[in-house]
Design an enzyme around this catalytic site. Structure first.
Site, PDB file in Angstrom:
ATOM      1  N   ARG A 232       0.812  -1.216   0.000  1.00 39.08           N
ATOM      2  CA  ARG A 232       0.000   0.000   0.000  1.00 39.08           C
ATOM      3  C   ARG A 232       0.845   1.265   0.000  1.00 39.08           C
ATOM      4  NH1 ARG A 232      -2.181   0.498   4.792  1.00 39.08           N
ATOM      5  NH2 ARG A 232      -3.215  -1.524   4.872  1.00 39.08           N
TER       6      ARG A 232
ATOM      7  N   TYR B  56     -16.667  20.778 -10.895  1.00 41.05           N
ATOM      8  CA  TYR B  56     -16.969  19.433 -11.387  1.00 41.05           C
ATOM      9  C   TYR B  56     -18.086  18.852 -10.511  1.00 41.05           C
ATOM     10  CZ  TYR B  56     -15.872  14.533 -12.605  1.00 41.05           C
ATOM     11  OH  TYR B  56     -15.914  13.223 -13.027  1.00 41.05           O
TER      12      TYR B  56
HETATM   13  C1  LIG Z   1     -13.098  13.710 -14.741  1.00 41.17           C
HETATM   14  C2  LIG Z   1     -12.797  14.810 -13.800  1.00 41.17           C
HETATM   15  C3  LIG Z   1     -12.427  14.548 -12.484  1.00 41.17           C
HETATM   16  C4  LIG Z   1     -12.491  13.168 -11.868  1.00 41.17           C
HETATM   17  O1  LIG Z   1     -11.701  12.212 -12.433  1.00 41.17           O
HETATM   18  P1  LIG Z   1     -12.113  10.654 -12.360  1.00 41.17           P
HETATM   19  O2  LIG Z   1     -10.814   9.985 -12.565  1.00 41.17           O
HETATM   20  O3  LIG Z   1     -13.107  10.447 -13.433  1.00 41.17           O
HETATM   21  O4  LIG Z   1     -12.673  10.390 -10.990  1.00 41.17           O
HETATM   22  C5  LIG Z   1     -12.097  15.614 -11.674  1.00 41.17           C
HETATM   23  N1  LIG Z   1     -12.136  16.875 -12.125  1.00 41.17           N
HETATM   24  C6  LIG Z   1     -12.490  17.164 -13.383  1.00 41.17           C
HETATM   25  C7  LIG Z   1     -12.501  18.593 -13.807  1.00 41.17           C
HETATM   26  C8  LIG Z   1     -12.852  16.157 -14.256  1.00 41.17           C
HETATM   27  O5  LIG Z   1     -13.269  16.448 -15.482  1.00 41.17           O
END
Ligand SMILES: *Cc1c(COP(=O)(O)O)cnc(C)c1O
Length: 405
Positions: free
Chosen positions: A64, A118
């Site tokens: 880990r 987001y």
């Molecule tokens: C896609 C995205 C994330 C999250 O990423 P994941 O790997 O899909 O969890 C965070 N911030 C923004 C702006 C994104 O577009």
């Protein structure tokens, strides 16, 4: 391995430490840090086990805590954010945001997040965080230094995301981090759009910078990962929080991310160029009301983008002056070179309808017609333009229909 941080040079050599590439004796080594798969680390004696330093990075202790494959990726990502002391890895971008927030937020705190954040960031803030007794307040992403007026004695984090998800407002990060620092409030930037390539968040005053490795660093739509890079005062808390939360990634996925990392500057240049060509073409089309792309003067925050960013990635939005969400199939279903799907940053182009007005907590955002988001990939832009030209022809039939209210 040289120590140049020029993007193209750093991307090809980052993480190739002799001790991680079987070159301890300096008699030769392999180019790529190999994939180390590990849970148990075996010690020759109990004395060796007792001497193993559990508190340190870069020492094998237990799976880990990482292996040379993950350490090489962490070192590579730290190099993308000058001023960062280190980087932690998480199994998704969302997990990275959560890990960073939980490294500073305590019950009774107040945190600020942009109204253009987001969606899952907002969901965490109004979901689990609320349950933990943290109040999240949305703010106008274009508030700039005016953010200081929203600081309270219990404000413990200012979240930043530039440009904003779906609507692409560019934030005045230097002014906002200066205001936060003057009030001793930590800042966390979601830098996924710029991939820490076109914008350097730590250098702009952020304490922690997150990016969805899933997107541009991964670049090939085959892995989920997130990272947070932090300054020295915040890295220790970030790391201990990540360890307590049990966050880690596999050697296999770290190797995939490193493979993407090698071509990041090259791909970003192409994403930028093709997206500019396509956005410019769309902007001139009679059915297009607005292009939401920071490189265009009518994008909110364009002047700040010009001042602070060294380029634009391949993700942008378009608002048509016809149609609504219900007409998305007419535009998207027959596209030949754009996939319909979530995420972005891969080599393949994507197109999805968006409804930013439904996610906003603050009033005022109202698109004219159907909103779309494009992730421009590495295809020949001429093929993509043909495709969009046909899609917009299909939309012409909506021209005489009154707009939905
Ligand atoms: C896609 C995205 C994330 C999250 O990423 P994941 O790997 O899909 O969890 C965070 N911030 C923004 C702006 C994104 O577009």
């Amino acid at each position: 391995m040289g120590n140049s941080h020029k993007p193209e040079t750093w991307s090809t050599s980052a993480g190739r430490r002799p001790e991680w590439t079987h070159n301890h004796e300096r008699t030769g080594g392999i180019v790529n840090p190999p994939v180390w798969r590990a849970s148990t680390i075996l010690y020759p004696t109990i004395a060796d086990m007792d001497a193993a330093n559990t508190k340190q990075d870069d020492t094998l202790f237990y799976g880990r805590k990482g292996t040379p494959t993950t350490w090489a990726l962490r070192e590579a990502l730290t190099g993308l954010e000058p001023g960062a002391a280190g980087t932690m890895l998480y199994p998704s971008g969302v997990a990275a945001i959560v890990g960073a927030i939980l490294s500073v937020a305590r019950p009774g705190d107040h945190i600020l997040l942009p109204d253009s954040a987001y969606d899952p960031t907002t969901a965490f803030s109004t979901g689990v965080l609320k349950r933990l007794g943290v109040e999240a307040e949305p703010y106008d992403p274009l508030i700039g230094a005016g953010i200081a007026a929203l600081f309270r004695p219990n404000t413990s984090l200012l979240l930043l995301e530039s440009p904003g998800s779906l609507t692409f407002e560019v934030q005045d990060i230097p002014a906002m981090t200066a205001a936060a620092r003057a009030a001793s409030i930590p800042t966390l930037l979601d830098n996924s759009w710029a991939a820490s390539h076109f914008f350097k968040g730590i250098a702009a005053g952020c304490d922690m910078v997150m990016q969805a490795i899933t997107k541009y660093v991964g670049g090939h739509s085959d892995l989920m990962m997130g990272s947070v890079s932090a300054t020295a005062p915040f890295f220790a808390r970030l790391r201990s929080t990540a360890w307590q939360l049990g966050q880690c990634v596999s050697g296999d996925e770290a190797a995939l991310a490193l493979r993407g990392f090698r071509t990041l500057p090259l791909r970003m240049a192409r994403h930028q160029q093709s997206a500019m060509e396509i956005a410019s073409w769309l902007k001139a089309h009679p059915l297009v009301d607005r292009v939401l792309h920071p490189a265009f003067p009518d994008c909110p925050g364009h002047e700040i983008w010009k001042r602070d960013f060294s380029g634009a990635s391949g993700l942008f939005g378009v608002v048509l002056n016809v149609g609504s969400r219900a007409d998305a199939g007419l535009f998207c279903d027959d596209l030949q070179h754009f996939g319909i799907g979530f995420s972005w940053g891969g080599y393949e182009s994507l197109c999805i309808p968006t409804s930013p007005e439904k996610l906003r907590k603050l009033p005022g955002y109202k698109p004219a017609g159907l909103s779309l988001r494009f992730s421009i990939g590495l295809e020949d832009p001429a093929d993509l333009l043909d495709d969009l030209s046909s899609a917009l022809k299909r939309m012409e039939q909506l021209h005489d229909r009154p707009l939905d209210e």
